[in-house]
Write a protein that holds these residues in place. Structure first.
Motif, PDB file in Angstrom:
ATOM      1  N   THR A 116       0.827  -1.209   0.000  1.00  0.00           N
ATOM      2  CA  THR A 116       0.000   0.000   0.000  1.00  0.00           C
ATOM      3  C   THR A 116       0.859   1.255   0.000  1.00  0.00           C
ATOM      4  OG1 THR A 116      -1.789  -1.149   1.145  1.00  0.00           O
ATOM      5  CG2 THR A 116      -1.779   1.256   1.264  1.00  0.00           C
ATOM      6  N   ARG A 117       1.936   1.256   0.770  1.00  0.00           N
ATOM      7  CA  ARG A 117       2.801   2.431   0.827  1.00  0.00           C
ATOM      8  C   ARG A 117       3.421   2.731  -0.538  1.00  0.00           C
ATOM      9  NH1 ARG A 117       3.691   7.435   2.125  1.00  0.00           N
ATOM     10  NH2 ARG A 117       5.899   7.973   2.267  1.00  0.00           N
ATOM     11  N   VAL A 118       3.884   1.702  -1.237  1.00  0.00           N
ATOM     12  CA  VAL A 118       4.508   1.920  -2.540  1.00  0.00           C
ATOM     13  C   VAL A 118       3.482   2.434  -3.548  1.00  0.00           C
ATOM     14  CG1 VAL A 118       5.710   0.819  -4.465  1.00  0.00           C
ATOM     15  CG2 VAL A 118       6.321   0.226  -2.118  1.00  0.00           C
ATOM     16  N   LEU A 119       2.274   1.864  -3.545  1.00  0.00           N
ATOM     17  CA  LEU A 119       1.241   2.371  -4.451  1.00  0.00           C
ATOM     18  C   LEU A 119       0.811   3.777  -4.080  1.00  0.00           C
ATOM     19  CD1 LEU A 119       1.166  -0.590  -5.459  1.00  0.00           C
ATOM     20  CD2 LEU A 119      -1.291  -0.279  -5.773  1.00  0.00           C
ATOM     21  N   ASP A 120       0.756   4.071  -2.793  1.00  0.00           N
ATOM     22  CA  ASP A 120       0.346   5.406  -2.366  1.00  0.00           C
ATOM     23  C   ASP A 120       1.311   6.477  -2.863  1.00  0.00           C
ATOM     24  OD1 ASP A 120      -1.966   4.639  -1.112  1.00  0.00           O
ATOM     25  OD2 ASP A 120      -1.178   4.781   0.930  1.00  0.00           O
ATOM     26  N   VAL A 121       2.597   6.268  -2.646  1.00  0.00           N
ATOM     27  CA  VAL A 121       3.555   7.330  -2.975  1.00  0.00           C
ATOM     28  C   VAL A 121       3.774   7.445  -4.475  1.00  0.00           C
ATOM     29  CG1 VAL A 121       5.700   5.965  -2.828  1.00  0.00           C
ATOM     30  CG2 VAL A 121       5.718   8.395  -2.232  1.00  0.00           C
ATOM     31  N   ASN A 122       3.644   6.343  -5.224  1.00  0.00           N
ATOM     32  CA  ASN A 122       3.917   6.389  -6.661  1.00  0.00           C
ATOM     33  C   ASN A 122       2.693   6.661  -7.520  1.00  0.00           C
ATOM     34  OD1 ASN A 122       6.885   5.526  -7.209  1.00  0.00           O
ATOM     35  ND2 ASN A 122       6.184   4.112  -5.621  1.00  0.00           N
ATOM     36  N   LEU A 123       1.517   6.298  -7.047  1.00  0.00           N
ATOM     37  CA  LEU A 123       0.307   6.428  -7.861  1.00  0.00           C
ATOM     38  C   LEU A 123      -0.727   7.349  -7.213  1.00  0.00           C
ATOM     39  CD1 LEU A 123      -1.469   5.676 -10.271  1.00  0.00           C
ATOM     40  CD2 LEU A 123      -2.083   3.555  -9.078  1.00  0.00           C
ATOM     41  N   THR A 124      -1.127   7.037  -5.998  1.00  0.00           N
ATOM     42  CA  THR A 124      -2.142   7.859  -5.348  1.00  0.00           C
ATOM     43  C   THR A 124      -1.652   9.287  -5.165  1.00  0.00           C
ATOM     44  OG1 THR A 124      -2.978   5.906  -4.189  1.00  0.00           O
ATOM     45  CG2 THR A 124      -3.662   8.049  -3.347  1.00  0.00           C
ATOM     46  N   GLY A 125      -0.381   9.458  -4.845  1.00  0.00           N
ATOM     47  CA  GLY A 125       0.173  10.800  -4.697  1.00  0.00           C
ATOM     48  C   GLY A 125       0.071  11.616  -5.968  1.00  0.00           C
ATOM     49  N   GLN A 126       0.245  10.979  -7.110  1.00  0.00           N
ATOM     50  CA  GLN A 126       0.123  11.703  -8.382  1.00  0.00           C
ATOM     51  C   GLN A 126      -1.328  12.132  -8.605  1.00  0.00           C
ATOM     52  OE1 GLN A 126       2.196  10.359 -11.837  1.00  0.00           O
ATOM     53  NE2 GLN A 126       3.912   9.507 -10.695  1.00  0.00           N
ATOM     54  N   TRP A 127      -2.252  11.258  -8.250  1.00  0.00           N
ATOM     55  CA  TRP A 127      -3.671  11.617  -8.373  1.00  0.00           C
ATOM     56  C   TRP A 127      -4.023  12.777  -7.453  1.00  0.00           C
ATOM     57  CZ3 TRP A 127      -7.393  10.298  -4.389  1.00  0.00           C
ATOM     58  CH2 TRP A 127      -8.707  10.657  -4.729  1.00  0.00           C
ATOM     59  N   LEU A 128      -3.547  12.733  -6.207  1.00  0.00           N
ATOM     60  CA  LEU A 128      -3.852  13.809  -5.261  1.00  0.00           C
ATOM     61  C   LEU A 128      -3.290  15.148  -5.733  1.00  0.00           C
ATOM     62  CD1 LEU A 128      -3.224  12.042  -1.818  1.00  0.00           C
ATOM     63  CD2 LEU A 128      -5.429  12.833  -2.724  1.00  0.00           C
ATOM     64  N   CYS A 129      -2.062  15.141  -6.238  1.00  0.00           N
ATOM     65  CA  CYS A 129      -1.454  16.392  -6.703  1.00  0.00           C
ATOM     66  C   CYS A 129      -2.174  16.922  -7.938  1.00  0.00           C
ATOM     67  CB  CYS A 129       0.027  16.183  -6.983  1.00  0.00           C
ATOM     68  SG  CYS A 129       1.022  15.907  -5.499  1.00  0.00           S
TER      69      CYS A 129
END
Length: 262
Positions: free
Chosen positions: A116-129
């Motif tokens: 989850t951490r790896v998906l969050d920082v690499n994918l979800t973070g891009q969506w949030l930004c």
């Protein structure tokens, strides 16, 4: 100053993960190209050091530093708000923050929290930004979002980075979906897929011996048998953030010396 130079001087770009490695190189190149640049990094000291180096080159009024974890929705909103408050606009977002974060290992050895951490920082973070900057771009009628994927997606290599490869594959899908959805608003969304570029980071993914072996193997498999450096990626990022790429959207540009092709 020409009209084109005035337009370039007004543009504002945000670079996440901009305090070190590839992100720092992107931020410096965009600043030299005339953009005002917001350097965002989870390590505030790194963001400030990068901003200070850029300021020495282009002036302190053309760069800012922001400490934020891109997986934290509140912090993302805060740095986007600060950029708009200072410069009144956002023309480009380079979604660079990411990383494998973990030593390479068999896919079934990761626990759910690691995944989850790896998906969050690499994918979800891009969506949030992207979600945070789009209202400002939409109001202006234009904008450039450059997501960072990886050529690892093309081949599923190297073995042992399954969460990272999966996340970067998700970035490709996100890029294409946003390009389709945001095109009517004048917002272009593309991605770059870097090859293996050795950079110094806070956490080592490979042992020195493994990193050397990987570097030499990939160099031999590339069309261009050379080891890439951060500056090799900067031209593509600057181009995709500039008006020169206005008729390009939904694309993934491999910048890898021809490794995926080979």
């Amino acid at each position: 100053m020409t009209a084109a130079e005035r337009v370039a001087a007004e543009r504002v770009a945000i670079v996440t993960g901009g305090g070190q490695g590839l992100g720092r190189a992107y931020a410096a190149r965009l600043a030299r190209a005339g953009n005002r640049v917001a350097v965002v990094d989870v390590a505030g000291d790194a963001a400030r050091a990068a901003a200070e180096a850029i300021a020495a080159d282009v002036g302190a009024d053309r760069v800012s530093a922001h400490e934020a974890d891109v997986t934290d929705e509140e912090r993302v909103g805060a740095f986007v708000g600060a950029v708009v408050e200072r410069w009144g606009r956002i023309d480009a977002l380079v979604n660079n923050a990411g990383g494998a974060l973990l030593p390479s290992a068999p896919f079934d050895s990761f626990d759910r929290a690691d995944w989850t951490r790896v998906l969050d920082v690499n994918l979800t973070g891009q969506w949030l930004c992207a979600r945070a900057v789009v209202p400002h771009m939409r109001a202006a009628g234009h904008g450039k979002i450059v997501n960072v994927s990886s050529t690892m997606v093309s081949k599923g290599l190297p073995v042992g980075l399954a969460p990272y490869v999966a996340a970067k594959a998700g970035v490709v899908g996100l890029t294409r979906a946003l390009a389709r959805e945001l095109g009517p608003d004048g917002i272009r969304v593309n991605a770059i897929a870097p090859g293996y570029i050795p950079v110094e980071t806070r956490k080592t993914v490979h042992t020195p011996q493994a990193a050397t072996a990987l570097r030499e193997r990939m160099k031999a498999e590339q069309c261009l048998p050379v080891v890439g450096v951060p500056d090799d990626l900067c031209g593509a990022v600057a181009f995709l953030c500039s008006p020169a790429s206005d008729f390009i959207t939904g694309q993934v540009v491999n910048v890898d010396g021809g490794w995926a092709h080979g």
